[in-house]
Scaffold this motif. Sequence first.
Motif, PDB file in Angstrom:
ATOM      1  N   MET A 118       0.735  60.383  17.063  1.00 14.32           N
ATOM      2  CA  MET A 118       0.532  61.137  18.295  1.00 14.32           C
ATOM      3  C   MET A 118       0.106  60.302  19.485  1.00 14.32           C
ATOM      4  SD  MET A 118      -1.533  64.347  16.862  1.00 14.32           S
ATOM      5  CE  MET A 118      -1.050  65.389  18.199  1.00 14.32           C
ATOM      6  N   ALA A 119      -0.060  59.005  19.285  1.00 10.11           N
ATOM      7  CA  ALA A 119      -0.561  58.174  20.382  1.00 10.11           C
ATOM      8  C   ALA A 119       0.337  58.327  21.608  1.00 10.11           C
ATOM      9  CB  ALA A 119      -0.633  56.723  19.932  1.00 10.11           C
ATOM     10  N   VAL A 120      -0.293  58.524  22.748  1.00  9.77           N
ATOM     11  CA  VAL A 120       0.459  58.848  23.959  1.00  9.77           C
ATOM     12  C   VAL A 120       1.070  57.616  24.626  1.00  9.77           C
ATOM     13  CG1 VAL A 120       0.317  59.927  26.241  1.00  9.77           C
ATOM     14  CG2 VAL A 120      -0.983  60.875  24.348  1.00  9.77           C
ATOM     15  N   GLY A 121       0.392  56.487  24.560  1.00  7.87           N
ATOM     16  CA  GLY A 121       0.948  55.274  25.178  1.00  7.87           C
ATOM     17  C   GLY A 121       0.420  55.065  26.585  1.00  7.87           C
ATOM     18  N   GLU A 122       0.403  53.813  26.985  1.00  6.86           N
ATOM     19  CA  GLU A 122      -0.232  53.400  28.236  1.00  6.86           C
ATOM     20  C   GLU A 122       0.456  53.950  29.478  1.00  6.86           C
ATOM     21  OE1 GLU A 122      -3.208  51.468  28.829  1.00  6.86           O
ATOM     22  OE2 GLU A 122      -3.268  52.416  26.858  1.00  6.86           O
ATOM     23  N   THR A 123       1.774  54.078  29.428  1.00  7.99           N
ATOM     24  CA  THR A 123       2.521  54.423  30.646  1.00  7.99           C
ATOM     25  C   THR A 123       2.608  55.932  30.881  1.00  7.99           C
ATOM     26  OG1 THR A 123       4.536  54.368  29.355  1.00  7.99           O
ATOM     27  CG2 THR A 123       3.953  52.354  30.528  1.00  7.99           C
ATOM     28  N   ALA A 124       1.956  56.705  30.027  1.00  5.15           N
ATOM     29  CA  ALA A 124       2.110  58.165  30.082  1.00  5.15           C
ATOM     30  C   ALA A 124       1.653  58.772  31.402  1.00  5.15           C
ATOM     31  CB  ALA A 124       1.351  58.800  28.927  1.00  5.15           C
ATOM     32  N   TYR A 125       0.678  58.134  32.038  1.00  6.48           N
ATOM     33  CA  TYR A 125       0.122  58.729  33.261  1.00  6.48           C
ATOM     34  C   TYR A 125       0.470  57.892  34.486  1.00  6.48           C
ATOM     35  CZ  TYR A 125      -2.287  61.252  29.611  1.00  6.48           C
ATOM     36  OH  TYR A 125      -2.548  61.992  28.486  1.00  6.48           O
ATOM     37  N   GLU A 126       1.648  57.302  34.434  1.00  9.91           N
ATOM     38  CA  GLU A 126       2.134  56.454  35.514  1.00  9.91           C
ATOM     39  C   GLU A 126       2.106  57.195  36.857  1.00  9.91           C
ATOM     40  OE1 GLU A 126       3.371  53.248  37.495  1.00  9.91           O
ATOM     41  OE2 GLU A 126       2.796  53.240  35.376  1.00  9.91           O
ATOM     42  N   PHE A 127       2.330  58.517  36.796  1.00 15.72           N
ATOM     43  CA  PHE A 127       2.370  59.305  38.032  1.00 15.72           C
ATOM     44  C   PHE A 127       1.049  59.253  38.795  1.00 15.72           C
ATOM     45  CE2 PHE A 127       1.494  62.153  34.442  1.00 15.72           C
ATOM     46  CZ  PHE A 127       0.298  62.741  34.829  1.00 15.72           C
ATOM     47  N   GLU A 128      -0.043  58.860  38.115  1.00 12.78           N
ATOM     48  CA  GLU A 128      -1.327  58.768  38.807  1.00 12.78           C
ATOM     49  C   GLU A 128      -1.395  57.531  39.698  1.00 12.78           C
ATOM     50  OE1 GLU A 128      -4.351  60.971  35.683  1.00 12.78           O
ATOM     51  OE2 GLU A 128      -4.363  58.788  35.794  1.00 12.78           O
ATOM     52  N   ASN A 129      -0.552  56.553  39.402  1.00 12.22           N
ATOM     53  CA  ASN A 129      -0.622  55.286  40.135  1.00 12.22           C
ATOM     54  C   ASN A 129       0.382  55.190  41.269  1.00 12.22           C
ATOM     55  OD1 ASN A 129      -2.397  54.607  38.034  1.00 12.22           O
ATOM     56  ND2 ASN A 129      -0.691  53.867  36.791  1.00 12.22           N
ATOM     57  N   ARG A 130       1.232  56.186  41.406  1.00  3.83           N
ATOM     58  CA  ARG A 130       2.293  56.103  42.402  1.00  3.83           C
ATOM     59  C   ARG A 130       2.340  57.388  43.210  1.00  3.83           C
ATOM     60  NH1 ARG A 130       6.318  53.586  38.469  1.00  3.83           N
ATOM     61  NH2 ARG A 130       8.025  54.321  39.761  1.00  3.83           N
ATOM     62  N   LYS A 131       3.081  57.340  44.316  1.00  2.68           N
ATOM     63  CA  LYS A 131       3.413  58.597  45.006  1.00  2.68           C
ATOM     64  C   LYS A 131       4.297  59.365  44.033  1.00  2.68           C
ATOM     65  CE  LYS A 131       2.950  58.441  49.909  1.00  2.68           C
ATOM     66  NZ  LYS A 131       1.557  58.080  49.697  1.00  2.68           N
ATOM     67  N   SER A 132       3.936  60.599  43.741  1.00  2.85           N
ATOM     68  CA  SER A 132       4.699  61.271  42.691  1.00  2.85           C
ATOM     69  C   SER A 132       4.918  62.751  42.959  1.00  2.85           C
ATOM     70  CB  SER A 132       3.982  61.105  41.345  1.00  2.85           C
ATOM     71  OG  SER A 132       2.684  61.634  41.429  1.00  2.85           O
TER      72      SER A 132
END
Length: 310
Positions: A93-107
């Motif tokens: 079930m590990a989500v992975g590091e890039t899962a919340y990429e939208f927090e770091n960019r205009k999204s």
Amino acid sequence: MGEEKKGFFQRLVSGLSKTRANIVNSIDSIFSGYSSIDDDFYEEIEEILVMGDLGINATTKIIEDLKMQVTEKKIKDPQECKKLLMDSIKAQMAVGETAYEFENRKSVILVIGVNGVGKTTSVGKLAGKLKDQGKKVILAAADTFRAAAGEQLTQWANRAGVELIGGQAGADPASVVYDAIAAAKARDADVLLCDTAGRLHNKKNLMEELRKIYRIIEREYPEAYLETLVVLDGTTGQNALLQARQFNEVADVTGIILTKLDGTAKGGIAVAIESELDIPVKYIGVGESIDDLQKFDSDQFVNALFNMTE
């Protein structure tokens, strides 16, 4: 662990009590009931996991992983399998590091889901969370078919202190998104969060509508990072998996928000969705308050399920 996270962990532990009774207690009795690890032992665990809504796919992987580790580590005592089993479920079930990429960019975050799953509430809570992170958030009320959705979202927008675009019943969802993009650009917003309808009983209409929305985003806001989250009701078990699959056919789903886990014995469905569809559960909800929607953490979830303090 911060106070908020600790509070959430406790709520998760109590929220998963029905799921625990359904899955973990049965597994524990197998661990203590068997003196040796044999085929029957594995079969019984397998049956409990499948019955507990973890799904055939995830269960098969978990059992294979367990067998491999038992052989490698030459484990003889069934009790020692508990930690291995927990670790294996966590790995699934590990989500992975890039899962919340939208927090770091205009999204742009599109949130889809059928009525009654807690979609609009989840959008409101997510808006509040992102705002608390210091982000400038604009909400788009693009679920224009359900009159109450606009009113509900207005309340959440006021509560979270974010701007809301749209909200008129019967308006064209794509035109609401169009207006919201214009507003997001004009105000230099970090996140545009869109509450969109999800009428699965009429998949063709839904598909057309989403295509139109995607087209407008691509054309008007190509620089934005696009995230599509589907909201599912944890109490519906296998039906939630079915919905996730259907939404995945009409949209490019990048994550799941799983709500109402506190009212269900079917919390294992979180594992099944991840495994069957390869779409991570990114947020889970275990209650009504704004803090009850949290990022999904597989360690935390499995520890809470097995009632192990972290």
